[in-house]
Design an enzyme around this catalytic site. Structure first.
Site, PDB file in Angstrom:
ATOM      1  N   ALA A  65       0.862  -1.182   0.000  1.00 32.01           N
ATOM      2  CA  ALA A  65       0.000   0.000   0.000  1.00 32.01           C
ATOM      3  C   ALA A  65       0.900   1.234   0.000  1.00 32.01           C
ATOM      4  O   ALA A  65       2.049   1.175   0.461  1.00 32.01           O
ATOM      5  CB  ALA A  65      -0.900  -0.021   1.229  1.00 32.01           C
ATOM      6  N   GLY A 109       0.946  -5.099   1.029  1.00 32.48           N
ATOM      7  CA  GLY A 109      -0.288  -5.218   0.249  1.00 32.48           C
ATOM      8  C   GLY A 109      -0.056  -5.889  -1.103  1.00 32.48           C
ATOM      9  O   GLY A 109      -0.981  -6.453  -1.685  1.00 32.48           O
ATOM     10  N   GLU A 132       5.243  -4.788   7.028  1.00 28.45           N
ATOM     11  CA  GLU A 132       4.490  -3.721   7.699  1.00 28.45           C
ATOM     12  C   GLU A 132       5.018  -3.412   9.095  1.00 28.45           C
ATOM     13  O   GLU A 132       4.976  -2.272   9.538  1.00 28.45           O
ATOM     14  CB  GLU A 132       2.997  -4.092   7.782  1.00 28.45           C
ATOM     15  CG  GLU A 132       2.253  -4.038   6.460  1.00 28.45           C
ATOM     16  CD  GLU A 132       2.300  -5.338   5.688  1.00 28.45           C
ATOM     17  OE1 GLU A 132       3.130  -6.215   6.013  1.00 28.45           O
ATOM     18  OE2 GLU A 132       1.504  -5.477   4.735  1.00 28.45           O
TER      19      GLU A 132
END
Ligand code: CAA
Length: 258
Positions: A65, A109, A132
């Site tokens: 992302a 993502g 992440e």
């Protein structure tokens, strides 16, 4: 619609979607997500498309992302906008098979996107991970669930808690990647797999995908019952008649999705 962040091409029954934000290693920003959502909805309704390929560049499938976009967002912003939620739901329940063709990086993502697809091919050396934790968050597109189901608790823990990547070769040995191919050949290989899938009956493809995904979500007994119902249901299709008839007549079947 003119697409800025993705490209679409179709050949035979196969549609190829290419992520195209080279300046950000194909990170998923809002624009890319809305273009993907629009194209996926359109392809779902197009009967001539029987299988999809999702790919990026040789340098990156997708680096996750878009951190630049998320950096200024608060928890309230995320809850209010349901950040990417509709998109993840849609890809996770997509009615047609999707082959993911990875190269370079498939992170965060990007890996979650690949894991929402049905078959994963990767070029040698592709770096795969859920980093992440390195930016203070956890996977938000299904990574904690899908990665754990794919590689087991302990490897998922190691990847998600340390944020370190694995290579395509290791991912292959863990069952997270179907096949590793030489650099530059991931798309070509995906096209071969997709063409084989696209030659099958679309109704059977849809229900097979649905049944396998159910195995991921339910107890074995419930999954087997569900599979049996779908199996019997396929006996109501003309494609089943054609498929079995063609086999007995020693010719190629012509499936029409009926
Ligand atoms: N979001 C936004 N921009 C990104 C990005 C991302 N996820 N990944 C890379 N970029 C941008 C970089 O900022 C850089 O832009 P500038 O040239 O404008 O500075 C450009 O892409 C090239 O990246 P690098 O210079 O960092 O390239 P590198 O080869 O040195 O490193 C990399 C490559 C290891 C992939 C590194 O870019 C990186 O670590 N990226 C972030 C990966 C990540 O943490 N992904 C998870 C995101 S969070 C998420 O996905 C949440 C979720 O579960 C939904």
């Amino acid at each position: 619609m003119d697409h800025q962040t993705i490209a679409l091409s179709t050949e035979g029954g196969v549609a190829t979607i290419t992520l195209n934000r080279p300046e950000a290693l194909n990170a998923l920003n809002q624009r890319m997500v809305s273009e993907l959502t629009e194209v996926l909805s359109m392809l779902a309704k197009n009967d001539s498309v029987r299988c999809l390929i999702l790919t990026g560049s040789e340098k990156a499938f997708c680096a996750g992302a878009d951190i630049r976009e998320m950096a200024g967002q608060s928890a309230v912003d995320m809850i209010r906008t349901e950040h990417l939620h509709t998109f993840w739901e849609m890809v996770g329940r997509y009615p047609k098979p999707i082959v993911a063709a990875l190269s370079g990086y498939a992170l965060g993502g990007g890996l979650e996107l690949a894991m929402s697809c049905d078959i994963i091919l990767a070029a040698e050396g592709t770096k795969i991970g859920q980093p992440e934790i390195n930016i203070g968050i956890i996977p938000g597109g299904g990574g904690t669930q899908r990665l754990t189901r794919a590689v087991g608790k302990y490897k998922a823990m190691e990847m998600i808690l340390t944020g370190s990547n694995i290579t395509a070769e290791e991912a292959r040995s863990l069952g997270l990647v179907n096949r590793v191919v030489p650099v530059g050949q991931h798309l070509e290989e995906a096209k071969k797999v997709a063409a084989t899938i696209a030659s099958k009956g679309p109704v059977a493809l849809k229900l097979a995908k649905q049944a396998i995904n159910r195995a991921q979500e339910s107890a074995l007994s419930e999954g087997l019952e569900y599979e049996r119902e779908l199996f019997y249901l396929l006996f109501a299709t003309k494609d089943k008649d054609e498929g079995m008839k063609a086999f007995l007549e020693k010719r190629r079947p012509e499936f029409k999705g009926e």
